[in-house]
Design an enzyme around this catalytic site. Structure first.
Site, mmCIF file in Angstrom:
data_model
loop_
_atom_site.group_PDB
_atom_site.id
_atom_site.type_symbol
_atom_site.label_atom_id
_atom_site.label_comp_id
_atom_site.label_asym_id
_atom_site.label_seq_id
_atom_site.Cartn_x
_atom_site.Cartn_y
_atom_site.Cartn_z
ATOM 1 N N HIS A 1 2.453 -54.436 -29.925
ATOM 2 C CA HIS A 1 1.034 -54.541 -30.290
ATOM 3 C C HIS A 1 0.827 -54.659 -31.802
ATOM 4 C CE1 HIS A 1 -1.338 -54.007 -26.536
ATOM 5 N NE2 HIS A 1 -0.158 -53.625 -26.104
ATOM 6 N N ASP B 1 2.952 -54.688 -39.940
ATOM 7 C CA ASP B 1 2.496 -53.937 -41.131
ATOM 8 C C ASP B 1 1.761 -52.647 -40.787
ATOM 9 O OD1 ASP B 1 0.148 -54.923 -40.089
ATOM 10 O OD2 ASP B 1 -0.652 -55.662 -41.995
ATOM 11 N N SER C 1 -0.790 -52.142 -39.080
ATOM 12 C CA SER C 1 -2.260 -52.235 -39.025
ATOM 13 C C SER C 1 -2.768 -51.586 -37.732
ATOM 14 C CB SER C 1 -2.723 -53.697 -39.096
ATOM 15 O OG SER C 1 -2.190 -54.440 -38.011
ATOM 16 N N PRO D 1 -0.243 -62.038 -26.830
ATOM 17 C CA PRO D 1 -0.155 -62.610 -25.476
ATOM 18 C C PRO D 1 -0.756 -61.645 -24.457
ATOM 19 C CG PRO D 1 1.958 -62.749 -26.634
ATOM 20 C CD PRO D 1 1.071 -61.860 -27.449
ATOM 21 N N ASP E 1 8.175 -49.872 -12.074
ATOM 22 C CA ASP E 1 9.411 -50.002 -11.305
ATOM 23 C C ASP E 1 9.607 -48.690 -10.549
ATOM 24 O OD1 ASP E 1 11.986 -50.090 -10.365
ATOM 25 O OD2 ASP E 1 12.947 -50.297 -12.319
ATOM 26 N N ASP F 1 16.018 -51.083 -17.675
ATOM 27 C CA ASP F 1 17.174 -51.749 -17.065
ATOM 28 C C ASP F 1 16.743 -53.083 -16.456
ATOM 29 O OD1 ASP F 1 15.785 -51.076 -14.777
ATOM 30 O OD2 ASP F 1 17.169 -49.510 -14.138
#
Length: 328
Positions: free
Chosen positions: A69, A77, A79, A165, A245, A253
């Protein structure tokens, strides 16, 4: 030597000297940047991450999410760690940071480092190194990472949509965003392997369950998801989530790749990753080989951690990770 030639020779020497001085001042990111200024820095961070992990297992997931993130949004940096001010919204408080937590423990690590070496180690480096140690806590590979980042002074909340993304985007958009950071297709497939740990809040996946169940989901997995997410409109503050998972929820893993090939991926991006012709060959390869997954994961984390950092005299070394320093 003629006057003209002498002039050009002097100019060349001056340029070389300037470049040398600049490099002397700013070596950029290097291995063991703090070896003289704070030789214990990396050990202190490692020790703090271990102690915090013993008390709060979910801190390791937080450190792993933080590097994504923070570093994916224009620059590594720190932020992400800044609180909101009257003038700007914190990245932590945006919808895209939903579920991020444990920021107070970054301050715990920073305080321990400050006691040893006040004003030397940046929050950006603490964020990156805590992610590295978090990966180790979760059974992942140890990744040698460079240091020497400095801290930015402003939140980039207004840029999150442009750079980060999203799990509901097409796989093409996800690949393009990572490619802009220099991360190739196997690197993206490996980074998404971080979905092998932690959990996904029902808010992020109810659209695959209601009003009707997404037919792409494995029918054996659906009853568990419906049991964990019984509400069509979940309360974002409620503790309603599904483990990413179910087999090895606390271990980084390659089980994730076997799950998504079996249509048990919780997010749209997980499903697309398994079935898009650009990514599927790497998913299958990582499902077979944990070593291959770790190799590509280490390479991708390294590239992410080196995304456009502030170095040399740019930025600052924050005294507290949630606040930019006061300018006198």
């Amino acid at each position: 030597m003629g006057a003209k030639a002498l002039f050009f020779f002097a100019l060349l020497c001056f340029s070389a000297a300037s470049a040398f001085a600049e490099n002397e001042e700013d070596p950029g990111l290097v291995m063991n940047f703090y070896k003289d200024s704070c030789p214990q820095a990396e050990d202190i961070i490692k020790e703090q991450v271990k102690l915090l992990y013993k008390r709060h297992k979910n801190t390791a997931f937080s450190w792993l999410r933080n590097i994504f993130h923070d570093c994916a949004v224009q620059s590594c940096d720190a932020s992400l760690l800044l609180d909101s001010t009257r003038r700007s919204l914190s990245e932590k408080e945006t919808d895209r940071s939903f579920g991020l937590r444990n920021f107070r423990y970054i301050e715990t690590i920073k305080e321990a480092v400050e006691r040893e070496c006040p004003g030397v180690v940046s929050c950006a480096d603490i964020l990156v190194l805590s992610a590295r140690e978090g990966i180790v806590s979760l059974g992942g590979p140890y990744i040698p990472l460079k240091t020497g980042r400095r801290d930015g002074r402003r939140s980039r909340a207004d840029l999150l949509e442009e750079y980060l993304p999203d799990h509901n985007e097409t796989i093409s958009a996800v690949l393009d965003r990572f490619a802009a950071m220099g991360i190739d297709t196997p690197g993206v497939v490996a980074l998404l392997g971080a979905h092998s740990v932690g959990r996904t809040h029902c808010v992020k996946l109810v659209h695959r369950l209601y009003p009707e169940v997404d037919p792409a989901l494995n029918p054996d997995h659906v009853p568990h998801m419906l049991h964990k997410c019984p509400d069509q409109i979940p309360d974002p503050k409620a503790v309603q989530y599904v483990r990413n998972d179910r087999g090895t929820p606390m271990v980084l893993d390659n089980n994730y790749y076997r799950n998504i090939l079996d249509n048990k991926g919780l997010l749209i991006v997980d499903h697309q990753l398994a079935y898009d012709k650009r990514t599927r060959p790497y998913v299958k390869k990582m499902a077979k080989s944990q070593d291959y997954f770790f190799k590509e994961f280490s390479r991708a984390i390294t590239l992410l951690s080196e995304n456009n950092p502030l170095t040399g005299t740019k930025g600052e070394i924050r005294k507290q990770c949630n606040l930019a320093n006061k300018l006198h």
